[in-house]
Design a protein around this motif. Structure first.
Motif, PDB file in Angstrom:
ATOM      1  N   UNK A  72       0.836  -1.213   0.000  1.00 55.29           N
ATOM      2  CA  UNK A  72       0.000   0.000   0.000  1.00 55.29           C
ATOM      3  C   UNK A  72       0.867   1.258   0.000  1.00 55.29           C
ATOM      4  N   UNK A  73       1.908   1.278   0.825  1.00 59.80           N
ATOM      5  CA  UNK A  73       2.758   2.475   0.870  1.00 59.80           C
ATOM      6  C   UNK A  73       3.485   2.682  -0.458  1.00 59.80           C
ATOM      7  N   UNK A  74       4.103   1.644  -0.969  1.00 60.76           N
ATOM      8  CA  UNK A  74       4.861   1.783  -2.206  1.00 60.76           C
ATOM      9  C   UNK A  74       3.918   2.025  -3.387  1.00 60.76           C
ATOM     10  N   UNK A  75       2.836   1.262  -3.455  1.00 67.30           N
ATOM     11  CA  UNK A  75       1.881   1.430  -4.553  1.00 67.30           C
ATOM     12  C   UNK A  75       1.204   2.788  -4.537  1.00 67.30           C
ATOM     13  N   UNK A  76       0.785   3.233  -3.358  1.00 71.93           N
ATOM     14  CA  UNK A  76       0.156   4.557  -3.249  1.00 71.93           C
ATOM     15  C   UNK A  76       1.138   5.658  -3.582  1.00 71.93           C
ATOM     16  N   UNK A  77       2.347   5.542  -3.070  1.00 77.83           N
ATOM     17  CA  UNK A  77       3.376   6.532  -3.387  1.00 77.83           C
ATOM     18  C   UNK A  77       3.714   6.541  -4.867  1.00 77.83           C
ATOM     19  N   UNK A  78       3.716   5.361  -5.482  1.00 73.78           N
ATOM     20  CA  UNK A  78       4.004   5.253  -6.905  1.00 73.78           C
ATOM     21  C   UNK A  78       2.929   5.968  -7.736  1.00 73.78           C
ATOM     22  N   UNK A  79       1.673   5.828  -7.331  1.00 70.97           N
ATOM     23  CA  UNK A  79       0.596   6.519  -8.054  1.00 70.97           C
ATOM     24  C   UNK A  79       0.723   8.034  -7.919  1.00 70.97           C
ATOM     25  N   UNK A 114      13.133  -2.899  -3.011  1.00 73.17           N
ATOM     26  CA  UNK A 114      14.080  -3.539  -3.929  1.00 73.17           C
ATOM     27  C   UNK A 114      13.322  -4.401  -4.938  1.00 73.17           C
ATOM     28  N   UNK A 115      12.362  -5.172  -4.452  1.00 73.13           N
ATOM     29  CA  UNK A 115      11.565  -6.021  -5.340  1.00 73.13           C
ATOM     30  C   UNK A 115      10.738  -5.172  -6.308  1.00 73.13           C
ATOM     31  N   UNK A 116      10.143  -4.073  -5.814  1.00 77.39           N
ATOM     32  CA  UNK A 116       9.355  -3.177  -6.670  1.00 77.39           C
ATOM     33  C   UNK A 116      10.240  -2.610  -7.783  1.00 77.39           C
ATOM     34  N   UNK A 117      11.406  -2.123  -7.428  1.00 80.03           N
ATOM     35  CA  UNK A 117      12.317  -1.576  -8.429  1.00 80.03           C
ATOM     36  C   UNK A 117      12.689  -2.605  -9.480  1.00 80.03           C
ATOM     37  N   UNK A 118      12.873  -3.831  -9.049  1.00 82.73           N
ATOM     38  CA  UNK A 118      13.244  -4.912  -9.948  1.00 82.73           C
ATOM     39  C   UNK A 118      12.093  -5.281 -10.883  1.00 82.73           C
ATOM     40  N   UNK A 119      10.882  -5.431 -10.315  1.00 80.35           N
ATOM     41  CA  UNK A 119       9.752  -5.909 -11.098  1.00 80.35           C
ATOM     42  C   UNK A 119       9.023  -4.803 -11.864  1.00 80.35           C
ATOM     43  N   UNK A 120       8.882  -3.630 -11.275  1.00 78.40           N
ATOM     44  CA  UNK A 120       8.107  -2.553 -11.905  1.00 78.40           C
ATOM     45  C   UNK A 120       9.004  -1.638 -12.721  1.00 78.40           C
ATOM     46  N   UNK A 121      10.102  -1.184 -12.130  1.00 82.08           N
ATOM     47  CA  UNK A 121      10.996  -0.253 -12.828  1.00 82.08           C
ATOM     48  C   UNK A 121      12.058  -0.969 -13.669  1.00 82.08           C
ATOM     49  N   UNK A 122      12.104  -2.290 -13.554  1.00 77.49           N
ATOM     50  CA  UNK A 122      13.051  -3.117 -14.317  1.00 77.49           C
ATOM     51  C   UNK A 122      14.508  -2.774 -14.030  1.00 77.49           C
ATOM     52  N   UNK A 123      14.798  -2.442 -12.761  1.00 75.84           N
ATOM     53  CA  UNK A 123      16.159  -2.187 -12.295  1.00 75.84           C
ATOM     54  C   UNK A 123      16.584  -3.399 -11.462  1.00 75.84           C
ATOM     55  N   UNK A 124      17.485  -4.186 -12.003  1.00 81.21           N
ATOM     56  CA  UNK A 124      17.922  -5.387 -11.298  1.00 81.21           C
ATOM     57  C   UNK A 124      18.724  -5.021 -10.053  1.00 81.21           C
ATOM     58  N   UNK A 125      18.404  -5.668  -8.937  1.00 80.23           N
ATOM     59  CA  UNK A 125      19.199  -5.410  -7.733  1.00 80.23           C
ATOM     60  C   UNK A 125      20.610  -5.973  -7.900  1.00 80.23           C
ATOM     61  N   UNK A 126      21.587  -5.237  -7.379  1.00 73.84           N
ATOM     62  CA  UNK A 126      22.951  -5.763  -7.409  1.00 73.84           C
ATOM     63  C   UNK A 126      23.209  -6.523  -6.108  1.00 73.84           C
TER      64      UNK A 126
END
Length: 108
Positions: free
Chosen positions: A16-23, A74-86
């Motif tokens: 909810x926090x990440x999704x709401x902030x993303x919107x 980290x998971x959101x960035x990887x799956x939504x923004x397509x930035x692979x975690x190092x």
């Protein structure tokens, strides 16, 4: 069972926090509709409610939630923004999630 329930609340709050902030981000940074922002605001209100379902006190819940937020981000960035975690993202996420378990679930 209580740990599973508690972790579920943490994950739901984080989404909810990440999704709401993303919107809100999409509205302000990418010119999306005000309705996207309104939906984000409503989801952020839910984020404020969900942690109250946790069995621990406010400070402990929010301290532990920080670790969950790190991993979910980290998971959101990887799956939504397509930035692979190092490897450092992964190590940091692992350290954070260990902190969650120590803060919330270590026997007292």
């Amino acid at each position: 069972m209580e740990i599973t329930k508690s972790l579920s609340f943490f994950i739901l709050a984080g989404l909810c926090e990440i999704g709401g902030g993303y919107l809100i981000w999409l509205w302000l940074r990418e010119g999306k509709s005000i309705w996207i922002a309104a939906m984000g605001a409503l989801i952020l209100v839910l984020y404020g409610i969900i942690p109250t379902l946790q069995p621990a006190n406010f400070g402990r819940v929010y301290a532990a939630y920080g670790g969950v937020f790190i991993v979910l981000s980290i998971i959101w960035g990887w799956q939504v923004d397509k930035i692979s975690p190092d490897r450092f993202d992964i190590i940091g996420g692992f350290v954070a999630i260990i902190g969650v378990f120590v803060i919330m679930y270590w026997p007292r």
